[in-house]
Design a protein around this motif. Structure first.
Motif, short mmCIF file in Angstrom:
data_model
loop_
_atom_site.label_atom_id
_atom_site.label_comp_id
_atom_site.label_asym_id
_atom_site.label_seq_id
_atom_site.Cartn_x
_atom_site.Cartn_y
_atom_site.Cartn_z
N VAL A 271 0.94 -1.44 -0.13
CA VAL A 271 -0.01 0.01 -0.06
C VAL A 271 0.59 1.38 -0.03
O VAL A 271 0.66 2.34 -0.66
CB VAL A 271 -1.07 0.10 1.17
CG1 VAL A 271 -1.60 1.29 1.31
CG2 VAL A 271 -1.93 -0.91 1.17
N LEU A 272 1.99 1.21 0.65
CA LEU A 272 2.88 2.38 0.65
C LEU A 272 4.14 2.05 0.02
O LEU A 272 5.27 2.55 0.22
CB LEU A 272 3.37 2.45 2.36
CG LEU A 272 2.19 2.94 3.22
CD1 LEU A 272 2.69 3.22 4.63
CD2 LEU A 272 1.58 4.25 2.60
N THR A 273 3.77 1.80 -1.39
CA THR A 273 4.82 1.68 -2.41
C THR A 273 4.58 2.66 -3.55
O THR A 273 3.12 2.78 -3.76
CB THR A 273 5.03 0.20 -2.93
OG1 THR A 273 3.99 -0.26 -3.55
CG2 THR A 273 5.57 -0.65 -1.78
N GLN A 277 6.53 0.42 -9.34
CA GLN A 277 7.49 -0.71 -9.02
C GLN A 277 7.14 -1.61 -7.98
O GLN A 277 7.41 -2.69 -8.01
CB GLN A 277 8.83 -0.20 -8.44
CG GLN A 277 10.02 0.44 -9.68
CD GLN A 277 11.49 0.39 -9.34
OE1 GLN A 277 11.80 0.94 -8.30
NE2 GLN A 277 12.33 -0.01 -10.27
N ASN A 278 6.05 -1.06 -7.27
CA ASN A 278 5.74 -1.96 -6.21
C ASN A 278 6.57 -2.47 -5.35
O ASN A 278 6.85 -3.53 -4.78
CB ASN A 278 4.65 -2.81 -6.55
CG ASN A 278 3.42 -2.23 -7.05
OD1 ASN A 278 2.83 -1.71 -6.42
ND2 ASN A 278 3.26 -2.63 -8.57
N PHE A 318 11.59 -7.01 -4.44
CA PHE A 318 10.76 -7.56 -5.25
C PHE A 318 9.87 -6.72 -5.83
O PHE A 318 9.73 -5.35 -4.82
CB PHE A 318 10.12 -8.59 -4.59
CG PHE A 318 10.83 -10.02 -4.49
CD1 PHE A 318 11.15 -10.88 -5.52
CD2 PHE A 318 11.28 -10.45 -3.23
CE1 PHE A 318 11.97 -12.09 -5.42
CE2 PHE A 318 11.87 -11.57 -3.07
CZ PHE A 318 12.24 -12.43 -4.16
N ASN A 319 9.45 -6.81 -6.95
CA ASN A 319 7.91 -6.09 -7.25
C ASN A 319 6.99 -7.09 -6.61
O ASN A 319 6.70 -8.09 -6.88
CB ASN A 319 7.80 -5.95 -8.94
CG ASN A 319 6.69 -5.37 -9.16
OD1 ASN A 319 5.42 -5.74 -8.66
ND2 ASN A 319 6.77 -4.59 -10.43
N ALA A 320 6.17 -6.22 -5.71
CA ALA A 320 5.19 -7.02 -4.84
C ALA A 320 4.05 -7.76 -5.72
O ALA A 320 3.64 -8.82 -5.45
CB ALA A 320 4.58 -6.16 -3.86
N LYS A 321 3.71 -7.01 -6.59
CA LYS A 321 2.69 -7.53 -7.63
C LYS A 321 3.16 -8.81 -8.37
O LYS A 321 2.33 -9.71 -8.65
CB LYS A 321 2.39 -6.37 -8.75
CG LYS A 321 1.21 -6.70 -9.49
CD LYS A 321 0.93 -5.86 -10.64
CE LYS A 321 -0.42 -6.34 -11.41
NZ LYS A 321 -0.13 -7.73 -12.10
N TYR A 322 4.55 -8.78 -8.60
CA TYR A 322 4.92 -9.98 -9.43
C TYR A 322 4.86 -11.24 -8.52
O TYR A 322 4.50 -12.57 -8.73
CB TYR A 322 6.44 -9.63 -10.06
CG TYR A 322 6.50 -8.79 -11.22
CD1 TYR A 322 5.28 -8.29 -11.67
CD2 TYR A 322 7.83 -8.60 -11.80
CE1 TYR A 322 5.37 -7.49 -13.01
CE2 TYR A 322 7.96 -7.33 -12.83
CZ TYR A 322 6.79 -7.04 -13.29
OH TYR A 322 6.61 -6.33 -14.41
N LEU A 366 14.26 -6.93 -7.44
CA LEU A 366 14.64 -5.55 -7.85
C LEU A 366 15.86 -5.31 -7.14
O LEU A 366 16.15 -5.61 -5.83
CB LEU A 366 13.45 -4.71 -7.36
CG LEU A 366 12.26 -4.46 -8.16
CD1 LEU A 366 11.40 -3.78 -7.52
CD2 LEU A 366 12.46 -4.18 -9.55
N ARG A 367 16.72 -4.23 -7.30
CA ARG A 367 17.73 -3.84 -6.89
C ARG A 367 17.45 -2.56 -5.72
O ARG A 367 16.66 -1.86 -6.02
CB ARG A 367 18.77 -3.12 -7.84
CG ARG A 367 20.10 -2.70 -7.20
CD ARG A 367 21.01 -2.10 -8.14
NE ARG A 367 21.39 -3.40 -9.27
CZ ARG A 367 22.18 -3.13 -10.21
NH1 ARG A 367 22.53 -2.04 -10.44
NH2 ARG A 367 22.48 -4.41 -10.94
#
Length: 368
Positions: A271-273, A277-278, A318-322, A366-367
């Motif tokens: 929620v707070l991204t 990029q999430n 990570f990208n949370a959505k992925y 993700l870096r």
């Protein structure tokens, strides 16, 4: 042409073609569908030149004929009617009667409607509805949306010489793979077919009402037959990436995580991204998993989970959505996640393997 048809029958058939007919096409004929009535039976056909569908239509036939009808307007009229419908064509005008209601809409010449493509010599594969739907659902989410590498905007169907049925989707940042033994295949040798996401999403509308499915793989098209419906789509041309080479088989850090708890935690923290990029930070240790997000302009969030993990502490982004997309297709209650280095691909699969198929997913980190 003069027929009577039940409202429920025609409304159901029209609802399933609304996403196939081209609403903004420069070719007006593609806004229309073809109603084809012979002495014995009736069909409706719709196409966008990439995908075509032919559905049987139960009608009482007074006079056979053909009519090319505006799909959206006719559907909107049918939805508002309360009784059975009488349809007739008089001098390129379609007359629609139901109860006290009468409509007249213009038609286009039936001979201008695109010809149904001939599939030619084809390889046949018999599948159950559940098998094909599962294969599509577990992979289509990972395919690209508008990638310059056009083949990545589709899903690969790969039948191996050993009789294995594989379906793959990837956008270059993640990959999803479904593998199983083909239920009833007459394929000799290897076959690779790439089909677009749009065509597969439309195919799913028709699969939901069928039990058994026959796939016919031709030279340029694939046809799916189910309960009298023929669904035909053009293959995407090109070479699909070597997907097996990107699946990490030697990751040495192994975690077992409750799928639903992990998904819920990722949704809370993300929620707070920033939406693009999430990005979330994950810290893995024997004590548990810490998931956090932080943005100077938005704020920060943190959540913790109990997990099974016996390796060295490890931090990866990570990208949370992925991650959520991959975890939602896990069949068992727990997911097995293997990692190696913060910049290396992460492997996700069922902690308890399914007996009828294998689902595997690869997600690039993700870096941080």
């Amino acid at each position: 042409m003069h027929v009577r048809v039940k409202k429920e029958e025609i409304q159901e058939k029209l609802s399933k073609i609304q996403n196939i007919v081209e609403k903004k096409s420069i070719m007006p004929i593609l806004n229309h569908f073809l109603m084809d009535i012979s002495e014995q039976d009736g069909f409706i056909l719709a196409t966008d030149l990439e995908t075509a569908v032919k559905q049987p239509l139960k009608v009482d036939i007074s006079e056979p004929g053909k009519a090319c009808i505006h799909a959206k307007k006719f559907y909107e009229i049918v939805k508002e009617l309360d009784e059975d419908i009488e349809i007739s064509v008089v001098e390129q005008w379609l007359k629609i009667e139901s109860g006290q209601s009468v409509f007249r809409i213009a038609t286009l010449p039936a001979d201008e409607f695109p010809v149904w493509p001939e599939i030619g010599d084809a390889v046949k594969i018999n599948l159950t509805k559940d098998f094909l739907l599962t294969a599509i659902d577990k992979t289509i989410y990972a395919a690209g949306e508008a990638d310059a590498r056009y083949v990545l905007n589709g899903v690969l169907f790969h039948l191996t010489e050993l009789g294995e049925f594989k379906v793959v989707g990837t956008d270059g940042h993640r990959l999803a793979l479904f593998r199983a033994v083909a239920e009833d295949s007459l394929v000799k040798g290897e076959k690779k077919v790439i089909l677009s996401k749009k065509s597969l999403n439309e195919m799913k509308r028709f699969l939901s009402d069928s039990e058994s499915v026959s796939l016919y793989i031709g030279k340029t098209h694939v046809m799916c037959e189910m309960d009298g419906i023929s669904f035909l789509t053009r293959m995407i041309e090109g070479n699909y990436p070597d997907y097996e080479s990107v699946i990490p088989r030697d990751n040495d850090k192994v975690a077992i995580v409750d799928k639903n708890l992990f998904i819920a935690s990722l949704k809370r923290v993300s929620v707070l991204t920033k939406e693009r990029q999430n990005a979330v930070r994950t810290e893995w240790s024997k004590e548990g998993l810490v998931i956090s997000s932080s943005d100077p302009e938005i704020g920060e969030a943190q959540d913790e989970l109990k997990i099974e993990y016996q390796d060295e502490p490890f931090v990866i982004g990570f990208n949370a959505k992925y991650l959520i997309d991959a975890l939602e297709e896990i069949t068992s209650d727990k997911a097995k996640i293997t990692m190696r280095e913060p910049e290396k691909a992460v492997y996700i699969t069922d902690a308890t393997p399914c007996s009828s198929f294998i689902y595997e997913c690869v997600v690039m980190p993700l870096r941080l």
